[in-house]
Scaffold this active site. Structure first.
Site, mmCIF file in Angstrom:
data_model
loop_
_atom_site.group_PDB
_atom_site.id
_atom_site.type_symbol
_atom_site.label_atom_id
_atom_site.label_comp_id
_atom_site.label_asym_id
_atom_site.label_seq_id
_atom_site.Cartn_x
_atom_site.Cartn_y
_atom_site.Cartn_z
ATOM 1 N N ASN A 1 0.847 -1.192 0.000
ATOM 2 C CA ASN A 1 0.000 0.000 0.000
ATOM 3 C C ASN A 1 0.882 1.242 0.000
ATOM 4 O O ASN A 1 1.840 1.333 0.773
ATOM 5 C CB ASN A 1 -0.904 0.020 1.228
ATOM 6 C CG ASN A 1 -2.035 -0.965 1.119
ATOM 7 O OD1 ASN A 1 -2.171 -1.670 0.129
ATOM 8 N ND2 ASN A 1 -2.858 -1.019 2.133
ATOM 9 N N GLU B 1 -11.755 -7.455 -2.226
ATOM 10 C CA GLU B 1 -11.172 -7.561 -0.895
ATOM 11 C C GLU B 1 -12.193 -8.141 0.080
ATOM 12 O O GLU B 1 -13.384 -8.120 -0.166
ATOM 13 C CB GLU B 1 -10.757 -6.179 -0.383
ATOM 14 C CG GLU B 1 -9.643 -5.530 -1.164
ATOM 15 C CD GLU B 1 -9.232 -4.197 -0.579
ATOM 16 O OE1 GLU B 1 -8.032 -4.010 -0.372
ATOM 17 O OE2 GLU B 1 -10.100 -3.345 -0.307
#
Length: 176
Positions: free
Chosen positions: A12, A131
């Site tokens: 990320n 996700e």
């Protein structure tokens, strides 16, 4: 091999980090020092703030992709994410926000939104990853609407960095 030959690493990266001076050089150094296929590393651009979509940012994303990194829009459908990011071909993957995936089984609109994003992905040439897939029922529903990439506890927990580092050094004795 502890992590397998087909291991993929996702990292990320905030918009602020992406636009920090020196980040591009940092990526160039890291890709040289990692003993993985370049396509195995994906930078997930997180949406804590809006990503500028000017020529400088587009050129930066192009250079990052040319280094061999994959790019993903993280938490798509929430926050600052927007269809405008899909107007360029910079992103390889759109990661559906977990809240829309979780709501899918009880909210038909969530399921329709996901189906629309999957349809759009097929016509524009990017992948969609869901996700927070935690149950077979979620995975089956996603598969029915054409979403075939998943992430979540149904498939495994996140791996600590120390595990990955030890595996890359050839040590397979790290305990999770």
């Amino acid at each position: 091999d502890a992590i397998g030959d087909n291991a993929k690493i996702s990292v990320n990266v905030t918009v602020a980090t992406l636009q920090t001076e020196g980040f591009e050089e940092f990526l160039q150094q890291k890709i040289k020092n990692i003993d993985l296929q370049k396509a195995s590393i994906c930078l997930e651009i997180t949406e804590q703030m809006a990503l500028r979509t000017d020529t400088d940012v587009e050129n930066l994303l192009t250079r990052i992709r040319q280094m061999g990194y994959k790019l993903a829009i993280d938490d798509f459908s929430m926050g600052h994410t927007s269809l405008k990011y899909l107007q360029t071909s910079q992103f390889d993957i759109v990661k559906l926000d977990g809240s829309i995936v979780k709501a899918m089984l009880n909210n038909s609109r969530s399921k329709e939104i996901i189906a629309s994003i999957v349809y759009l992905s097929q016509s524009l040439g990017f992948s969609v990853l869901a996700e927070y897939v935690e149950t077979e029922e979620q995975r089956n529903e996603l598969e029915l609407i054409g979403c075939l990439e998943y992430q979540g506890y149904l498939f495994g927990q996140a791996v600590p960095l120390a595990y990955f580092t030890a595996a890359m050094r050839g040590r397979n004795n790290y305990k999770t």
